[in-house]
Design a protein around this motif. Structure first.
Motif, short mmCIF file in Angstrom:
data_model
loop_
_atom_site.label_atom_id
_atom_site.label_comp_id
_atom_site.label_asym_id
_atom_site.label_seq_id
_atom_site.Cartn_x
_atom_site.Cartn_y
_atom_site.Cartn_z
N ASN A 5 0.84 -1.21 0.00
CA ASN A 5 0.00 0.00 0.00
C ASN A 5 0.87 1.25 0.00
OD1 ASN A 5 -2.23 -1.57 0.31
ND2 ASN A 5 -2.50 -1.15 2.51
N ALA A 8 2.50 1.90 -3.28
CA ALA A 8 1.53 2.43 -4.25
C ALA A 8 1.27 3.92 -3.99
CB ALA A 8 0.22 1.63 -4.17
N PHE A 119 -7.02 5.71 1.14
CA PHE A 119 -8.01 4.80 0.55
C PHE A 119 -9.43 5.11 1.00
CE2 PHE A 119 -3.93 2.69 0.16
CZ PHE A 119 -3.96 2.27 -1.16
N HIS A 135 -12.92 2.59 -5.49
CA HIS A 135 -11.80 3.22 -6.20
C HIS A 135 -11.94 4.75 -6.19
CE1 HIS A 135 -15.01 2.79 -9.15
NE2 HIS A 135 -14.49 3.85 -9.74
N ASN A 137 -11.45 7.05 -4.25
CA ASN A 137 -10.79 7.44 -3.00
C ASN A 137 -9.87 8.65 -3.22
OD1 ASN A 137 -8.40 6.43 -4.20
ND2 ASN A 137 -8.88 4.35 -3.50
N LEU A 139 -6.68 8.87 -3.08
CA LEU A 139 -5.51 8.58 -3.92
C LEU A 139 -5.84 8.75 -5.41
CD1 LEU A 139 -2.62 7.69 -3.40
CD2 LEU A 139 -3.38 5.31 -3.56
N ASN A 140 -7.05 8.38 -5.76
CA ASN A 140 -7.47 8.51 -7.16
C ASN A 140 -7.57 9.97 -7.58
OD1 ASN A 140 -8.18 7.53 -9.64
ND2 ASN A 140 -10.17 6.71 -9.03
N LEU A 143 -4.15 10.95 -8.56
CA LEU A 143 -3.81 10.31 -9.83
C LEU A 143 -4.46 11.01 -11.03
CD1 LEU A 143 -2.51 7.69 -11.09
CD2 LEU A 143 -4.73 6.61 -10.76
N ASN A 147 -2.65 13.36 -14.14
CA ASN A 147 -2.81 13.19 -15.59
C ASN A 147 -3.32 14.46 -16.25
OD1 ASN A 147 -1.95 10.59 -16.24
ND2 ASN A 147 -3.80 9.71 -15.33
N ASN B 5 -4.33 -2.82 -1.79
CA ASN B 5 -3.41 -3.03 -2.91
C ASN B 5 -4.19 -3.13 -4.21
OD1 ASN B 5 -1.32 -3.30 -1.14
ND2 ASN B 5 -1.21 -5.55 -1.28
N VAL B 7 -7.16 -2.07 -4.92
CA VAL B 7 -7.76 -0.78 -5.29
C VAL B 7 -6.70 0.12 -5.95
CG1 VAL B 7 -8.77 1.34 -4.39
CG2 VAL B 7 -9.63 -0.86 -3.60
N ALA B 8 -5.51 0.15 -5.37
CA ALA B 8 -4.43 0.98 -5.94
C ALA B 8 -4.09 0.52 -7.36
CB ALA B 8 -3.20 0.92 -5.04
N ILE B 11 -6.98 1.61 -9.78
CA ILE B 11 -7.06 3.02 -10.21
C ILE B 11 -5.93 3.35 -11.20
CG2 ILE B 11 -8.34 3.77 -8.16
CD1 ILE B 11 -5.82 5.10 -7.08
N ILE B 12 -4.77 2.74 -11.02
CA ILE B 12 -3.66 3.03 -11.93
C ILE B 12 -3.91 2.40 -13.30
CG2 ILE B 12 -1.20 2.55 -12.34
CD1 ILE B 12 -0.75 3.01 -9.32
N ALA B 15 -6.68 4.29 -15.14
CA ALA B 15 -6.22 5.57 -15.71
C ALA B 15 -5.42 5.31 -16.99
CB ALA B 15 -5.37 6.33 -14.69
N LEU B 143 2.11 3.80 -14.46
CA LEU B 143 1.82 5.16 -14.00
C LEU B 143 2.60 6.21 -14.79
CD1 LEU B 143 0.46 6.81 -11.65
CD2 LEU B 143 2.57 6.48 -10.39
#
Lengths: 160, 160
Positions: A5, A8, A119, A135, A137, A139-140, A143, A147, B5, B7-8, B11-12, B15, B143
């Motif tokens: 985690n 990531a 998360f 998803h 969350n 962190l997203n 991300l 982008n 993990n 979920v991470a 999302i990556i 994307a 990523l």
């Protein structure tokens, strides 16, 4: 597993900070004239994109639950309207200050985040929807905003 | 925790696929004439950027340990040289086919990846360096390549 985690989170936050630094570097490098130039004929000016990216980062403060946005007035000019709107813009110097101020606030909170908090749901999704879509969350948010920033950095490269 | 993990990873990978789809959509939409246009005066043509992004995705096949690149010949034209090199390029139709072929291979492997495999080293980092720098994993390749793609998608938007 918890180590994974953290890895990531690290790669996502590092990518985010790397994109921000690319804009920091442009701020240190480009002239006022360049900022006021269109990135391509008939396309966003540099200053508009700086305002746009600043407004998006400002919005992250509230979406990530870090508090109130610092410059909500940017939304009308740089998110709801395009560069030819004719609306009054902050000066270039003000926008550069806002950019740094907003990122300082974001980074101060980011540094303190615990792994599990990343998360958790972001503030634009309801607890009910989040239960179904984990998803969505915090962190997203980092991300997707990274982008988005890369996309416009590719355009800003054209005034460099 | 292991759920985090996953979920991470989700999302990556989501994307990444979303950016690829944006280029798929441009491929479906832009005319041959548009692809042969510069994205801005004196800047990369659309077809060069298509070749560049295709070459980068091709390189991901080997970096992620999915096998040999399908079109190593793209490297010289689209990675080592710029759009004005005068080197012979594949045709637009060929590049569009390569793009789909390479992404089909990538996605077939991505679908089968187990969570822990994503946190393993990629093929451009030695086991010794990876032990010290565990963020240099396969997930990080996805990523960073996603951000790279976003950057050039921002430029391709200018020929749309």
């Amino acid at each position: 597993m918890s180590n994974h985690n953290e890895v990531a989170i690290k790669i996502i936050v590092t990518a985010w900070q790397a994109q921000n630094k690319r804009l920091d570097d442009l701020i240190a490098k480009l002239s006022d004239h360049q900022w006021n130039t269109e990135t391509a004929p008939g396309r966003n000016t540099g200053i508009y994109l700086l305002g746009h990216l600043t407004a998006v980062n400002d919005g992250m403060i509230s979406i990530l639950g870090f508090g109130e946005r610092l410059h909500p007035e940017l939304e009308e000019v740089f998110l709801k309207n395009g560069y030819k709107s004719g609306l009054a813009m902050p000066s270039l110097a003000e926008l550069k200050n806002y950019w740094q101020e907003i990122n300082a606030k974001l980074n101060a909170h980011i540094e303190k985040m615990q792994a599990d908090e990343w998360f958790g749901r972001h503030m634009s999704v309801s607890p009910e929807d989040f239960a179904k879509e984990p998803h969505r969350n915090k962190l997203n948010i980092i991300l997707t905003r990274t982008n988005h920033q890369s996309y416009h950095l590719g355009q800003l490269a054209y005034i460099n």
